[in-house]
Scaffold this motif. Structure first.
Motif, short mmCIF file in Angstrom:
data_model
loop_
_atom_site.label_atom_id
_atom_site.label_comp_id
_atom_site.label_asym_id
_atom_site.label_seq_id
_atom_site.Cartn_x
_atom_site.Cartn_y
_atom_site.Cartn_z
N PRO A 37 74.09 49.02 78.48
CA PRO A 37 74.65 49.61 77.26
C PRO A 37 75.76 48.74 76.67
CG PRO A 37 74.61 51.22 79.05
CD PRO A 37 74.25 49.90 79.64
N VAL A 38 75.74 48.61 75.36
CA VAL A 38 76.74 47.87 74.61
C VAL A 38 77.28 48.79 73.53
CG1 VAL A 38 77.10 45.95 73.00
CG2 VAL A 38 75.66 45.62 75.01
N CYS A 39 78.59 48.81 73.38
CA CYS A 39 79.23 49.56 72.30
C CYS A 39 80.16 48.62 71.55
CB CYS A 39 80.05 50.73 72.85
SG CYS A 39 79.09 51.99 73.68
N HIS A 40 80.13 48.71 70.25
CA HIS A 40 81.02 47.92 69.40
C HIS A 40 82.06 48.86 68.81
CE1 HIS A 40 78.26 44.45 69.42
NE2 HIS A 40 77.33 45.38 69.50
N VAL A 41 83.25 48.33 68.61
CA VAL A 41 84.33 49.10 68.01
C VAL A 41 84.95 48.24 66.90
CG1 VAL A 41 86.56 50.20 68.41
CG2 VAL A 41 84.79 50.30 70.18
N ARG A 42 85.25 48.90 65.80
CA ARG A 42 85.80 48.19 64.65
C ARG A 42 86.97 48.98 64.09
NH1 ARG A 42 81.85 47.47 59.60
NH2 ARG A 42 81.74 49.69 60.00
N HIS A 43 88.03 48.25 63.72
CA HIS A 43 89.20 48.89 63.13
C HIS A 43 89.05 48.89 61.61
CE1 HIS A 43 93.36 50.34 63.46
NE2 HIS A 43 93.45 49.88 62.24
N ILE A 44 89.13 50.07 61.03
CA ILE A 44 89.10 50.22 59.58
C ILE A 44 90.47 50.74 59.17
CG2 ILE A 44 87.94 51.27 57.60
CD1 ILE A 44 86.05 49.55 59.27
N SER A 45 91.30 49.86 58.66
CA SER A 45 92.65 50.24 58.30
C SER A 45 92.65 51.19 57.10
CB SER A 45 93.48 49.00 57.95
OG SER A 45 94.79 49.39 57.58
N THR A 46 93.57 52.12 57.13
CA THR A 46 93.75 53.05 56.01
C THR A 46 94.84 52.57 55.06
OG1 THR A 46 95.28 54.40 57.30
CG2 THR A 46 92.94 55.02 57.35
N GLU A 47 95.49 51.44 55.39
CA GLU A 47 96.55 50.89 54.54
C GLU A 47 95.96 49.96 53.49
OE1 GLU A 47 99.84 49.14 56.66
OE2 GLU A 47 99.52 50.51 58.35
N SER A 48 96.27 50.23 52.24
CA SER A 48 95.78 49.40 51.15
C SER A 48 96.26 47.96 51.33
CB SER A 48 96.29 49.96 49.82
OG SER A 48 95.84 49.16 48.76
#
Length: 179
Positions: A37-48
Motif C-alpha cells: 500500500p502507498v498513500c500520498h499526502v499533499r498540503h493545500i494551504s488556505t493562505e492566499s
C-alpha cells in the motif's frame, strides 16, 4: 508527504538533503514493486499567495512522486496528515498497523504526522534521508537575538526528537534492505 512544487519556491530559503526526493522515489518504487500500500499526502494551504496554495500552482506533486493508478492522495491544510483527512480510516481498513513516512519538511509536517501516527498506535519507520528541512528564519520576533539554525541542524534535531519515542529512524538503504 508534501513533495510538492511549492517547496521549490525561493521563499523557503536554504534547504538540506538535496537527495530527499530521490530517496523517496526509491522507497516508492520498492513499495510499488512489492504491491504494498502507498498513500500520498499533499498540503493545500488556505493562505492566499502561499507557495503551497492552489492559486500559486504549488500543490502539484514533484516529478517521480506523483500518485499512480488507484494510489490514494490525502489533501490536508494543517501539519498532520491525520487531521481532516481519511488517512487513518484508510490505513485501518487495509489492516495496516505499520507505516513508513518520508517527506517535507522534517520539523513541520513530517514531525507532526510521525508523532500523531505513533499516538494513534501505528509502528512508525521514518526514512530520515528521504526528508528535508529549510533554514529557520530567526530575524524577526522573539527569536531575533538567537542564531539562525541551519537546515541540517533543524533536520537532525527533528529526527533526534522523533527517533526512539515516536519512530525508528532509518536510512532508505536500510529500509529497503529489510523489506
Amino acid at each position: 508527504m508534501d513533495f510538492q512544487t511549492g517547496f521549490e519556491s525561493p521563499v523557503w530559503g536554504a534547504r538540506n538533503n538535496p537527495d530527499a526526493e530521490a530517496n523517496a522515489a526509491h522507497l516508492l518504487g520498492a513499495w510499488r514493486g512489492a504491491d504494498a500500500p502507498v498513500c500520498h499526502v499533499r498540503h493545500i494551504s488556505t493562505e492566499s499567495g502561499s507557495p503551497l496554495g492552489p492559486d500559486t500552482g504549488g500543490t502539484m506533486f514533484k516529478a517521480g512522486l506523483t500518485p499512480q493508478g488507484d494510489e490514494p492522495n490525502f489533501d490536508k491544510s494543517v501539519n498532520s496528515a491525520f487531521i481532516g483527512t481519511g488517512l487513518e480510516a484508510h490505513l485501518h481498513a487495509l489492516g495496516e498497523d505499520k507505516v513508513t513516512i518520508c517527506g517535507l519538511t522534517t520539523p513541520h509536517c513530517v514531525s507532526t504526522t510521525v508523532r500523531m501516527a505513533a499516538n494513534l498506535g501505528f509502528a512508525v519507520t521514518l526514512a530520515h534521508d528521504a526528508c528535508a528541512a529549510f533554514a529557520a528564519n530567526a530575524d524577526t520576533g522573539w527569536a531575533r537575538d538567537l542564531p539562525t539554525m541551519t537546515p541540517e541542524a533543524l533536520h537532525r534535531a527533528a529526527i533526534s526528537h522523533l527517533h526512539g519515542e515516536f519512530a525508528i529512524a532509518r536510512a532508505t538503504a536500510d529500509i529497503l534492505a529489510r523489506s
